[in-house]
Write an enzyme that holds these catalytic residues in place. Structure first.
Site, PDB file in Angstrom:
ATOM      1  N   PHE A 180      16.665   7.772  42.408  1.00 23.22           N
ATOM      2  CA  PHE A 180      16.797   9.058  43.002  1.00 23.22           C
ATOM      3  C   PHE A 180      16.249   8.771  44.306  1.00 23.22           C
ATOM      4  CE2 PHE A 180      16.820   8.424  37.731  1.00 23.22           C
ATOM      5  CZ  PHE A 180      17.295   9.698  37.406  1.00 23.22           C
ATOM      6  N   GLY A 219       6.403   2.792  40.096  1.00 25.32           N
ATOM      7  CA  GLY A 219       7.464   2.691  39.669  1.00 25.32           C
ATOM      8  C   GLY A 219       8.836   2.238  40.419  1.00 25.32           C
ATOM      9  N   SER A 279      14.044   1.687  45.852  1.00 25.30           N
ATOM     10  CA  SER A 279      13.099   1.849  46.445  1.00 25.30           C
ATOM     11  C   SER A 279      12.565   0.571  47.385  1.00 25.30           C
ATOM     12  CB  SER A 279      11.794   2.692  46.483  1.00 25.30           C
ATOM     13  OG  SER A 279      11.304   2.888  45.615  1.00 25.30           O
ATOM     14  N   ASP A 317       6.080  -1.532  37.427  1.00 21.27           N
ATOM     15  CA  ASP A 317       7.199  -1.418  37.063  1.00 21.27           C
ATOM     16  C   ASP A 317       6.838  -1.346  34.924  1.00 21.27           C
ATOM     17  OD1 ASP A 317       8.942   0.093  35.452  1.00 21.27           O
ATOM     18  OD2 ASP A 317       9.629   1.327  37.320  1.00 21.27           O
ATOM     19  N   GLY A 332      10.675   2.710  30.987  1.00 24.12           N
ATOM     20  CA  GLY A 332      10.764   4.161  31.255  1.00 24.12           C
ATOM     21  C   GLY A 332      10.025   5.045  31.520  1.00 24.12           C
ATOM     22  N   SER A 389       0.451   0.537  34.365  1.00 20.73           N
ATOM     23  CA  SER A 389      -0.189   1.254  36.292  1.00 20.73           C
ATOM     24  C   SER A 389      -2.157   0.723  36.421  1.00 20.73           C
ATOM     25  CB  SER A 389      -0.220   2.675  36.555  1.00 20.73           C
ATOM     26  OG  SER A 389      -0.864   2.775  37.453  1.00 20.73           O
ATOM     27  N   ASP A 421       6.070   6.649  42.497  1.00 20.22           N
ATOM     28  CA  ASP A 421       7.104   7.535  42.251  1.00 20.22           C
ATOM     29  C   ASP A 421       6.711   6.560  40.637  1.00 20.22           C
ATOM     30  OD1 ASP A 421       8.749   8.371  41.996  1.00 20.22           O
ATOM     31  OD2 ASP A 421      10.618   6.735  42.958  1.00 20.22           O
ATOM     32  N   HIS A 475       5.569  11.439  36.068  1.00 22.91           N
ATOM     33  CA  HIS A 475       5.717  12.099  36.482  1.00 22.91           C
ATOM     34  C   HIS A 475       4.554  13.079  35.978  1.00 22.91           C
ATOM     35  CE1 HIS A 475       7.967  10.700  39.178  1.00 22.91           C
ATOM     36  NE2 HIS A 475       9.026  11.559  40.030  1.00 22.91           N
ATOM     37  N   ASP A 508       8.912  13.104  45.290  1.00 17.58           N
ATOM     38  CA  ASP A 508       9.070  13.730  44.284  1.00 17.58           C
ATOM     39  C   ASP A 508       7.969  15.229  44.676  1.00 17.58           C
ATOM     40  OD1 ASP A 508      11.473  13.326  43.265  1.00 17.58           O
ATOM     41  OD2 ASP A 508      10.081  11.845  42.416  1.00 17.58           O
TER      42      ASP A 508
HETATM   43 MG    MG Z   1      11.200   9.627  42.715  1.00 22.41          MG
END
Ligand code: MG
Length: 205
Positions: free
Chosen positions: A15, A41, A47, A66, A70, A119, A136, A139, A165
């Protein structure tokens, strides 16, 4: 355009808009002289490839953090669940295999250092000033706050903190990344240098 893209970036799951990908590449190019780059992320590596190509060009390195299990929205039954990234045997999300495949296809195995961990755990003994940090990850407010608190202090002076985001309008997206972005500005430690679509870029003063 990112020069010498070794593959079709749009073929990578993820995304990230094209203008955001370009901005990540350019800011990494400029800031990786101050220290290596770290992203939180990575998911399938979209990215990672943009940041990694900049690091490769400058002889720097990219730490790609990461847990590859998920975020909330990727879990079974959630909106962004992808069955191709689900390990049926273990009944868990697993984006690491796809991530490695994409990093290899991009010719970045000698630039990208994957850190497969949460993290907070990864940050606990971290001691290296970073030229750029790209947040990223999850969220939820808790996840976004953890990423900010764990990694923003490691951005070197003059380095860049990028947050993905950002939606000032709650109808367009979750508010946790935007809350963290405002927190960074309010700290007096960062100044805004650029905003590209939902990507905010701050410089460490
Ligand atoms: Mg994002």
């Amino acid at each position: 355009m990112i020069p010498d893209l070794p593959l079709d970036i749009e073929s990578i799951k993820g995304f990230l808009a094209a203008d955001e990908a370009q901005a990540l590449y350019e800011h990494a190019l400029q800031s990786c002289a101050a220290g290596p780059v770290l992203e939180i992320g990575s998911y399938c590596g979209k990215s990672t490839i943009c940041l990694g190509l900049a690091c490769q060009r400058k002889g720097s390195a990219l730490f790609a953090l990461d847990h590859h299990r998920g975020s909330e929205e990727h879990q079974l039954g959630e909106m962004f669940h992808d069955p191709e990234l689900y390990d049926d045997t273990a009944a868990v999300m697993d984006s690491f295999r796809e991530f490695r495949r994409n990093i290899r296809a991009a010719g970045l195995e000698d630039v990208v250092v994957p850190i497969v961990a949460g993290s907070e755990l990864a940050a606990r003994h971290w001691n290296t000033p970073l030229g750029m940090v790209f947040i990223d990850g999850g969220h939820s407010l808790e996840a976004a706050l953890t990423d900010y608190r764990c990694w923003a202090p490691h951005v070197a002076r003059g380095g860049v903190l990028a947050i993905h985001d950002l939606f000032a309008d709650a109808h367009l997206g979750g508010q946790a990344p935007y809350a963290v972005y405002r927190m960074a500005l309010a700290s007096g430690l960062f100044e805004s240098i650029d905003q590209v679509s939902s990507l905010g870029l701050l410089r460490r003063l």
